[in-house]
Write an enzyme that holds these catalytic residues in place. Structure first.
Site, mmCIF file in Angstrom:
data_model
loop_
_atom_site.group_PDB
_atom_site.id
_atom_site.type_symbol
_atom_site.label_atom_id
_atom_site.label_comp_id
_atom_site.label_asym_id
_atom_site.label_seq_id
_atom_site.Cartn_x
_atom_site.Cartn_y
_atom_site.Cartn_z
ATOM 1 N N GLU A 24 0.832 -1.204 0.000
ATOM 2 C CA GLU A 24 0.000 0.000 0.000
ATOM 3 C C GLU A 24 0.868 1.257 0.000
ATOM 4 O OE1 GLU A 24 -4.044 -0.777 2.242
ATOM 5 O OE2 GLU A 24 -2.350 -1.498 3.449
ATOM 6 N N TYR A 56 -13.961 27.381 2.189
ATOM 7 C CA TYR A 56 -13.866 25.945 1.920
ATOM 8 C C TYR A 56 -12.813 25.594 0.876
ATOM 9 C CZ TYR A 56 -17.648 27.326 -1.306
ATOM 10 O OH TYR A 56 -18.433 27.961 -2.235
ATOM 11 N N ILE A 75 -6.999 4.348 8.382
ATOM 12 C CA ILE A 75 -7.779 5.480 7.884
ATOM 13 C C ILE A 75 -8.505 6.166 9.039
ATOM 14 C CG2 ILE A 75 -7.920 4.698 5.502
ATOM 15 C CD1 ILE A 75 -10.757 3.684 6.037
ATOM 16 N N GLU A 76 -8.698 5.467 10.157
ATOM 17 C CA GLU A 76 -9.255 6.099 11.348
ATOM 18 C C GLU A 76 -8.340 7.223 11.827
ATOM 19 O OE1 GLU A 76 -8.893 2.853 10.725
ATOM 20 O OE2 GLU A 76 -10.201 1.633 12.002
ATOM 21 N N LYS A 102 -11.751 4.174 1.338
ATOM 22 C CA LYS A 102 -10.614 3.497 0.719
ATOM 23 C C LYS A 102 -11.181 2.432 -0.214
ATOM 24 C CE LYS A 102 -6.389 1.169 2.220
ATOM 25 N NZ LYS A 102 -5.614 0.771 3.412
#
Length: 123
Positions: A24, A56, A75-76, A102
């Site tokens: 990855e 933004y 990813i947390e 993901k």
């Protein structure tokens, strides 16, 4: 009482190298981020004034910088890093909810994506 409004950025796409496995990191993949944040800025809305709210376009750049330069195993952890940084950098933000998707998660099966959502409140 202060009025609160919500700004949402949906499906922001970035190429990055997050994940537990060496492949990855080596190959990388696309990640998608949704950012939803509550802004205390009634005056900005009433006066149609950018100075009292959150730009933004700048938020997008902050998210892009975090996603593309800070490799995370989870990813947390990526979602929490984004949420905390938005609350720190932009004082009008009172709550940030970040979702990271993901699509090419290394699981032995067929799925659209793995998704994690994190919510952080400013102090």
């Amino acid at each position: 009482m202060t009025d609160i409004y919500t700004i949402t950025l949906k499906n922001c796409a970035f190429f990055a190298r997050h994940g537990v496995y060496p492949e990855e990191e080596f190959l990388g993949q696309r990640f998608y981020v949704d950012a939803e944040f509550d802004v205390a800025g009634a005056e900005a809305a009433e006066n149609d004034d950018l100075d009292g709210t959150v730009d933004y376009g700048i938020v997008f750049k902050v998210i892009e910088e975090i996603v593309t330069t800070n490799r995370k195993l989870l990813i947390e952890a990526l979602a929490l890093t984004i949420a905390k940084e938005l609350c720190v950098r932009f004082s009008p933000i009172k709550r940030a909810r970040i979702t990271v998707r993901k699509p090419s998660a290394p699981v032995p099966g067929i799925l659209d994506y793995v998704q994690v959502s994190v919510e952080h409140f400013s102090k």
